[in-house]
Design an enzyme around this catalytic site. Structure first.
Site, PDB file in Angstrom:
ATOM      1  CB  CYS A 133      -0.953  -0.016   1.188  1.00 41.51           C
ATOM      2  SG  CYS A 133      -0.169  -0.373   2.785  1.00 41.51           S
ATOM      3  CE1 TYR A 134       1.855   4.092   5.066  1.00 38.42           C
ATOM      4  CE2 TYR A 134       2.685   1.960   5.776  1.00 38.42           C
ATOM      5  CZ  TYR A 134       2.013   3.135   6.055  1.00 38.42           C
ATOM      6  OH  TYR A 134       1.512   3.358   7.315  1.00 38.42           O
TER       7      TYR A 134
END
Length: 334
Positions: free
Chosen positions: A154-155
């Site tokens: 996600c990051y």
């Protein structure tokens, strides 16, 4: 019609996959599974995730042997722990399935990476070679031929979408490492109960300082060193990243804007801000990554936002599947 199996469907990202796959005109859900030891085995997905009531009321079936579920299946989404994906992906590939893995088990082509950052010994270096990294806007051609797609973290998704066009265009002075300060909602930690994630305990706080496994994932795929500090936010979902960089001497705001426009003008799931920077509320529940920036002299600040469960997980996985099978990139997503 692609017969589609979702493994690990009980979690937050798994439930989002169920939503997208259920409304996909070219996919058919064959089963939703959880581990044989899961307390959720036998429950309806809609009992765990009531937003699915009357839409998908399938049971969560316990899986101890993939041969019970793999026959006739074309596509498998693995919304499972890293070690579980590591063990299951080769079996599904052997059964002739195309595998989209939402874990970190195949994201970096370096077996030593997994011992250092994930705590297990990788047994399939040949699959690390074969796996396509599913940063959809940048790796589409590789996805079209791959049978194992490693969906980015996600990051790393937001960080790379913000930085990659600028690095590739040689606009940044990389002697000063880009600094990525990122904040994620609590859903990034999953559904499992933990004191640190409970309502009265959760607080805005950095974690994994200099040790988070997404830092080397970002650096490896960007081909540039970065400083990455994740933070836990006291909200359910979404990621906001504020990225500080130094431009090369003479690079202008107009050049930054032009490079971003050229990169994403025909990429429907990346939205660029002409003025100002994005707010988290405008992407939560949506499959987009929003990007805005500001320049002062040689200093550049980029802000990127996304829903960690969608563009940071389930939506990007389905986006990759659309590319892999030749469907419209946004099919079932918007």
């Amino acid at each position: 019609m692609l017969n589609t199996l979702i493994v690990g469907a009980s979690g937050y990202a798994g439930a989002e996959l169920v939503t997208y796959v259920n409304r996909h005109p070219h996919m058919n859900i064959t089963a939703l599974t959880v581990s044989a030891q899961s307390n959720d085995a036998g429950k309806l997905i809609s009992d765990l995730h009531p937003q699915l009531k009357g839409i998908v009321d399938l049971p969560l079936q316990p899986m101890s042997d993939i041969s019970e579920f793999s026959p006739g299946v074309d596509v498998v989404f693995l919304a499972t722990a890293h070690e579980v994906s590591h063990d299951l992906a080769p079996q599904f590939l052997e059964a002739g399935c195309v595998v989209f893995d939402l874990s970190g088990a195949f994201r970096v082509n370096d077996a030593t990476f997994y011992e250092k950052y994930y705590g297990f010994t990788h047994q399939y270096p040949e699959l690390l070679e074969q796996a396509a990294y599913g940063l959809a806007e940048w790796c589409g051609n590789k996805l079209k031929e791959a049978n194992l797609i490693a969906v980015p973290g996600c990051y790393p998704t937001a960080a790379q979408l913000a930085l990659k066009p600028l690095i590739d265009a040689d606009l940044l002075d990389l002697n000063q490492w880009p600094v990525i300060n990122a904040t994620s909602g609590v859903s990034g930690a999953g559904r499992k109960a933990a004191i640190s994630n409970s309502f009265c305990e959760v607080s805005l706080q950095p974690y994994g300082v200099f040790t988070h496994r997404h830092q080397p994932e970002i650096a490896t795929h960007l081909g540039a060193d970065v400083i990455f500090t994740p933070h836990l936010g006291n909200f359910p979902r979404g990621i906001l990243e504020t990225i500080t960089c130094r431009l090369k001497s003479g690079v202008t705001q107009a050049q930054v804007a032009q490079v971003l426009q050229q990169a994403y003008a025909h990429k429907p799931l990346v939205r660029l801000y002409d003025k100002g920077v994005p707010a988290l509320k405008n992407v939560v529940g949506l499959p987009f990554c929003d990007i805005g920036f500001a320049v002062q002299g040689e200093h550049l600040i980029i802000v990127a936002t996304e829903d960690n469960l969608l563009k940071g997980a389930a939506a990007q996985a389905v986006q990759c599947a659309n590319i892999r099978f030749g469907y419209a990139e946004t099919q079932s997503l918007i």
